[in-house]
Scaffold this motif. Structure first.
Motif, short mmCIF file in Angstrom:
data_model
loop_
_atom_site.label_atom_id
_atom_site.label_comp_id
_atom_site.label_asym_id
_atom_site.label_seq_id
_atom_site.Cartn_x
_atom_site.Cartn_y
_atom_site.Cartn_z
N ALA A 69 0.82 -1.21 0.00
CA ALA A 69 0.00 0.00 0.00
C ALA A 69 0.85 1.26 0.00
O ALA A 69 0.55 2.23 -0.71
CB ALA A 69 -0.93 -0.01 1.21
N THR A 70 1.93 1.27 0.79
CA THR A 70 2.76 2.47 0.86
C THR A 70 3.51 2.73 -0.44
O THR A 70 3.87 3.88 -0.73
CB THR A 70 3.79 2.36 2.01
OG1 THR A 70 4.54 1.16 1.87
CG2 THR A 70 3.09 2.36 3.35
N HIS A 71 3.72 1.69 -1.24
CA HIS A 71 4.39 1.87 -2.53
C HIS A 71 3.40 2.02 -3.68
O HIS A 71 3.83 2.10 -4.84
CB HIS A 71 5.32 0.68 -2.80
CG HIS A 71 6.60 0.73 -2.03
ND1 HIS A 71 7.61 1.62 -2.31
CD2 HIS A 71 7.03 0.01 -0.97
CE1 HIS A 71 8.61 1.45 -1.48
NE2 HIS A 71 8.28 0.48 -0.64
N GLY A 72 2.12 2.04 -3.39
CA GLY A 72 1.13 2.17 -4.45
C GLY A 72 1.07 0.98 -5.37
O GLY A 72 0.70 1.11 -6.55
N ALA A 73 1.44 -0.21 -4.86
CA ALA A 73 1.50 -1.41 -5.70
C ALA A 73 0.23 -2.25 -5.63
O ALA A 73 0.16 -3.28 -6.29
CB ALA A 73 2.69 -2.27 -5.28
N LEU A 74 -0.77 -1.82 -4.86
CA LEU A 74 -2.00 -2.59 -4.74
C LEU A 74 -3.01 -2.25 -5.82
O LEU A 74 -3.87 -3.06 -6.15
CB LEU A 74 -2.64 -2.36 -3.36
CG LEU A 74 -2.14 -3.22 -2.22
CD1 LEU A 74 -2.82 -2.82 -0.92
CD2 LEU A 74 -2.36 -4.70 -2.50
N THR A 75 -2.94 -1.04 -6.32
CA THR A 75 -3.92 -0.57 -7.28
C THR A 75 -3.32 0.52 -8.15
O THR A 75 -2.32 1.14 -7.78
CB THR A 75 -5.17 -0.02 -6.55
OG1 THR A 75 -6.10 0.47 -7.50
CG2 THR A 75 -4.78 1.09 -5.60
N GLU A 76 -3.93 0.75 -9.30
CA GLU A 76 -3.50 1.83 -10.18
C GLU A 76 -4.37 3.07 -10.00
O GLU A 76 -4.14 4.08 -10.64
CB GLU A 76 -3.52 1.36 -11.63
CG GLU A 76 -2.49 0.26 -11.89
CD GLU A 76 -2.69 -0.44 -13.23
OE1 GLU A 76 -3.46 0.10 -14.05
OE2 GLU A 76 -2.08 -1.50 -13.44
N SER A 77 -5.38 2.98 -9.13
CA SER A 77 -6.26 4.10 -8.84
C SER A 77 -5.61 5.05 -7.84
O SER A 77 -5.16 4.62 -6.77
CB SER A 77 -7.59 3.60 -8.29
OG SER A 77 -8.34 4.65 -7.71
N LYS A 78 -5.55 6.33 -8.16
CA LYS A 78 -4.94 7.31 -7.25
C LYS A 78 -5.74 7.45 -5.97
O LYS A 78 -5.18 7.63 -4.88
CB LYS A 78 -4.81 8.67 -7.96
CG LYS A 78 -3.80 8.67 -9.10
CD LYS A 78 -3.66 10.05 -9.70
CE LYS A 78 -2.62 10.06 -10.82
NZ LYS A 78 -2.46 11.41 -11.42
N ARG A 79 -7.09 7.38 -6.08
CA ARG A 79 -7.92 7.51 -4.88
C ARG A 79 -7.69 6.35 -3.93
O ARG A 79 -7.49 6.55 -2.72
CB ARG A 79 -9.40 7.60 -5.28
CG ARG A 79 -10.34 7.58 -4.08
CD ARG A 79 -11.77 7.78 -4.50
NE ARG A 79 -11.99 9.12 -5.03
CZ ARG A 79 -13.18 9.59 -5.41
NH1 ARG A 79 -14.25 8.80 -5.33
NH2 ARG A 79 -13.31 10.82 -5.87
N TRP A 80 -7.72 5.11 -4.45
CA TRP A 80 -7.52 3.95 -3.59
C TRP A 80 -6.09 3.86 -3.08
O TRP A 80 -5.84 3.29 -2.02
CB TRP A 80 -7.92 2.67 -4.33
CG TRP A 80 -9.40 2.48 -4.36
CD1 TRP A 80 -10.23 2.71 -5.41
CD2 TRP A 80 -10.24 2.05 -3.28
NE1 TRP A 80 -11.54 2.45 -5.07
CE2 TRP A 80 -11.57 2.03 -3.76
CE3 TRP A 80 -9.99 1.69 -1.96
CZ2 TRP A 80 -12.64 1.67 -2.96
CZ3 TRP A 80 -11.07 1.31 -1.16
CH2 TRP A 80 -12.36 1.31 -1.65
N SER A 81 -5.16 4.42 -3.83
CA SER A 81 -3.76 4.44 -3.36
C SER A 81 -3.60 5.30 -2.12
O SER A 81 -2.64 5.13 -1.37
CB SER A 81 -2.84 4.96 -4.47
OG SER A 81 -2.77 4.03 -5.53
N LYS A 82 -4.54 6.22 -1.88
CA LYS A 82 -4.52 7.03 -0.67
C LYS A 82 -5.30 6.37 0.47
O LYS A 82 -5.02 6.61 1.64
CB LYS A 82 -5.11 8.41 -0.96
CG LYS A 82 -4.30 9.24 -1.95
CD LYS A 82 -4.96 10.58 -2.22
CE LYS A 82 -4.15 11.40 -3.22
NZ LYS A 82 -4.82 12.71 -3.51
#
Length: 291
Positions: A69-82
């Protein structure tokens, strides 16, 4: 190398890029009720199974989930990455999302006041207690609204764990419930702390005032460990067997990291395609055999 990795990412399906790791995290969440219910049993083996299930699920959510999650590797969505760092880091791990996102690579696990045996065998037991305490200390450096949100989410995660032990597992004694919380949250604390030490042990050799380029420091100062099924599941490939690749390509998910490591067949095919280019500077065979 980066071009080749990006080509692999583009040709991979969503299931390969994110789906496999999301499924592992979802399975960990779905397995939690079974773990809590096992703790109702008077059978020692069933009770131990519940502790094991809850401990492994806890570390899968807190280590693997938080790391991705901290590396933004779970999703390509900017909203869900937050959103995902708030859930995995603050609710599950009881730490601050901001410091986990921006500072986890710079964290040092150095306590010079402890000798090697205390550090390696006893200090890991402090992690479940130290983590929320350090989080509260770090809140002095964030805005008031962020601090209140973090306190609320950390409290929600800790109280939910405690409440489930009382109401789903049937603990009557609050002290026993707290002891069980500590046990499950420290189940894999030793390998977690040890892995962090082993894989970053080369970084201190670089001076803070005279560092090489980031790619050189991250590729030379870290290492990969042999695969181990339990840690592969709970921590993920990017922390265990593909940590060098993770430092080079931090947004790759755990399932995608091994694809950055080419096997024998891939290297063989690449050599055949670019034979003349690779062999143009190779020494003649006579130099190798001493003729």
């Amino acid at each position: 190398m980066e071009v080749l990795v990006q080509d692999v990412v583009r040709t991979s399906s969503w299931w390969e890029r994110h789906g496999v790791d999301c499924a592992i995290l979802a399975l960990s969440l779905l397995a939690l009720p079974a773990g809590f219910l096992c703790l109702r049993s008077e059978n020692a083996l069933v009770f131990a199974s519940g502790i094991t299930v809850l401990g492994v699920c806890h570390y899968t959510l807190t280590v693997k989930g938080s790391h991705l999650a901290t590396h933004g590797a779970l999703t390509e969505s900017k909203r869900w990455s937050k959103i995902w760092p708030l859930f995995f880091v603050e609710v599950c791990t009881a730490f601050t999302a901001e410091h986990a996102t921006h500072g986890h690579v710079r964290i040092t696990w150095r306590l010079p006041c402890l000798n090697r045996y205390v550090y390696m065998f006893l200090a890991p037991f402090l992690l479940p207690i130290a983590t929320p305490l350090v989080a509260v200390e770090r809140l002095r450096k964030v805005e008031c609204g962020t601090a209140l949100r973090t306190l609320a989410l950390i409290s929600l995660g800790l109280y939910s764990h405690y409440w489930l032990l009382l109401n789903m597992s049937g603990f009557k004694n609050p002290s026993l419930a707290l002891g069980c919380m500590f046990l499950t949250r420290s189940l894999l604390a030793h390998p977690y702390l040890h892995v962090n030490i082993f894989q970053h042990i080369g970084l201190p050799m670089f001076s803070r005032d005279n560092k090489p380029r980031q790619i050189h420091m991250m590729s030379l100062g870290v290492l990969n460990l042999a695969r181990l099924p339990v840690l592969d599941w709970a921590f993920g490939h990017s922390i265990i067997s593909c940590h060098v690749e993770h430092h080079l390509f931090p947004r790759l998910s755990d399932n995608m990291c091994p694809k950055a490591v080419e096997g024998w067949l891939a290297r063989f095919q690449l050599f055949l395609r670019r034979y003349e280019e690779f062999m143009v500077q190779a020494p003649p065979i006579t130099e190798l055999v001493g003729l």
